[in-house]
Design a protein around this motif. Sequence first.
Motif, mmCIF file in Angstrom:
data_model
loop_
_atom_site.group_PDB
_atom_site.id
_atom_site.type_symbol
_atom_site.label_atom_id
_atom_site.label_comp_id
_atom_site.label_asym_id
_atom_site.label_seq_id
_atom_site.Cartn_x
_atom_site.Cartn_y
_atom_site.Cartn_z
ATOM 1 N N ASN A 87 0.821 -1.210 0.000
ATOM 2 C CA ASN A 87 0.000 0.000 0.000
ATOM 3 C C ASN A 87 0.855 1.261 0.000
ATOM 4 O O ASN A 87 0.555 2.222 -0.686
ATOM 5 C CB ASN A 87 -0.941 0.004 1.208
ATOM 6 N N THR A 121 -11.415 -0.166 -3.074
ATOM 7 C CA THR A 121 -10.073 0.108 -3.585
ATOM 8 C C THR A 121 -10.091 1.325 -4.488
ATOM 9 O O THR A 121 -11.100 1.612 -5.136
ATOM 10 C CB THR A 121 -9.520 -1.107 -4.376
ATOM 11 N N SER A 122 -8.979 2.047 -4.504
ATOM 12 C CA SER A 122 -8.868 3.181 -5.425
ATOM 13 C C SER A 122 -8.137 2.754 -6.689
ATOM 14 O O SER A 122 -7.879 3.559 -7.556
ATOM 15 C CB SER A 122 -8.082 4.295 -4.737
ATOM 16 N N LYS A 123 -7.792 1.446 -6.767
ATOM 17 C CA LYS A 123 -6.827 1.064 -7.795
ATOM 18 C C LYS A 123 -7.426 0.491 -9.075
ATOM 19 O O LYS A 123 -6.825 0.575 -10.128
ATOM 20 C CB LYS A 123 -5.805 0.109 -7.199
ATOM 21 N N GLY A 167 -8.622 -4.769 -2.880
ATOM 22 C CA GLY A 167 -9.368 -3.963 -1.929
ATOM 23 C C GLY A 167 -9.791 -4.712 -0.687
ATOM 24 O O GLY A 167 -10.809 -4.407 -0.074
#
Length: 581
Positions: free
Chosen positions: A34, A78-80, A97
């Motif tokens: 992270n 999750t931001s991914k 996430g």
Amino acid sequence: MTKIKLLPPDLINKIAAGEVVERPSSVVKELLENSIDAGATEIKVTIEKGGINLIEVSDNGSGMSEDDAKLAFVQHATSKILTEKDLANITSLGFRGEALASINSVARTNIITKTKEGEGISVSSENDRIIAKPSAGINTGTKVTVLNIFEKIPARRKFLKSESSEYRKIIEVFIKTALINPGISFQLIHNKKESYNLAKASSFHERIIQVFKEYESDLIELFFSDPSIKVEGYISHPSGNRKDKKRQFLFINNRPINNPLIAQAIKSGYGTNLMTQEQPVFFVKITLPTDQLDVNVHPRKDEVRFTNEQLVFKIVFKAVRKALETLLSSEITTKISPAFPQVAGKENYKSLENRTNNFPKERKASVGDSIEFTRSLLAPKDNVNEDLYTDELEVLQVFDTYIITEQNHNLLIIDQHAAAERITFEKIYKKFMDEKKLPSQKLLLPEEINLHESEIARLKSLKTRLESFGFEYSLKSNSISILAVPDILNGKDIKRTFMEILEEIDDKSLAKEEISFLNKVISSIACHTSIRAGVGITTLQAKKIVEDLLKCNQPYSCPHGRPIIWSLTNNELEKQFKRKL
Ligand code: ADP
Ligand code: MG
């Protein structure tokens, strides 16, 4: 009423956590990932009691807004990635996430974070409610603190190993992560003591040396690149092998990955330069287009699946082989310089000396190399020493000790005894490995040797081991009668060989592993059964020695480590005679 119920989120998290969070080191791995995904350049890991009591990872990355920090605790937040398409094209380390949600479900977790623009906040979950409080006076970045892992799940806590063994696993994760991220500084603190402090490094190589100083001059560079795959990194010289696989690091698209198949490909690339039980050291990075591999096959993301595994295997294998071929053949060439000066003028001597000193420790493959490489890929040949071997062998013996011959535009001067010793050594070694013993020959007259009491005691304890090499003996209080010897030794100087073996296998080496015992016994036998220096030999014998030597796994040094071959390139001769400057 239905029997099937949707599970409450808390239970879902706990089930998922069983996959993600196996032990403290898995928490460290997720938190490090992270921090790296957040663009950190400085990461500090603090551990108490092997991570069982405390794991804390702080970074100077992007930080999170209050809303994001609260969401971070939620499963599958999750931001991914956003869409299914993103899943096929993952460039971040995280994407599932579920790490923070899982960690929070098995241990008390707190996040303190601040973005560049925002205010500092501290977020944790209390009685399943996520609570955020202001946290003043902190820098941009994130600090995640994880207390008392599995406290709420005693069944899992029982499966934890000892503090030191959990800590060892954390170090493994820490080292892998640090190796593949040289641009980030990493610190590791255990029980208030600093274990590692790695400053930002400028290259993969520099980071490897920061972590493992012992490889400073010993690594061979590996490089292959084409549009579909890039393989790069460092491998050990065959002589730098280990008995275990602990120094084998594989990274695929910047992730540390376990892949026995690729490890096997690397080992196979060494061919006969490594014995079966010897393991290479390697630090290898493979880069593939994201659609050529699936990283979503393992909850802890430490395995991947390749679209074309065979191709990856083959390219890695060839890259290793190529790097070793270049090295091993240039090694013969570089053995030359030091003893050269008698005929060289002072200046020339200097230039020779400089050249030797400047010889690059690592060799990078050139464009020519990679064309050659591709060609060799298309026409697979498997014998490493093939290039060195030709049918028309011209040989000349000088000083009853050296054999002179020409190979591949190199003039080779070969020490006949060292060469013969190497050849015999490998022959006996192979026989012993295949049959687990050497054929024995009874002596007509036992050989008597007077010995010291301590030597008798040592021989008593070694009896069965030496028997497997063909030695049989009976011991008296201060003498030994040798009744049988390895058949190869029959008619040779038995007494001296035996005494040498006795000296060689001193107590220290006995305590060590079987392999060094084996080496010592076999090299003593090889030494006393091989042709000596100062003995005239026929052309045919000389040819046989050269041919057999070039087929050896390690033709460059004898079992005692003395050099066997000194070689001169045509180019060097031309310079010497001033045909060329
Ligand atoms: P994933 O990494 O798979 O997205 P995580 O549960 O590990 O899932 O993290 C959830 C989200 O929390 C991440 O997508 C990221 O936006 C945010 N996050 C976690 N750790 C950090 C950190 N150290 N710095 C900034 N953002 C973070
Ligand atoms: Mg993550």
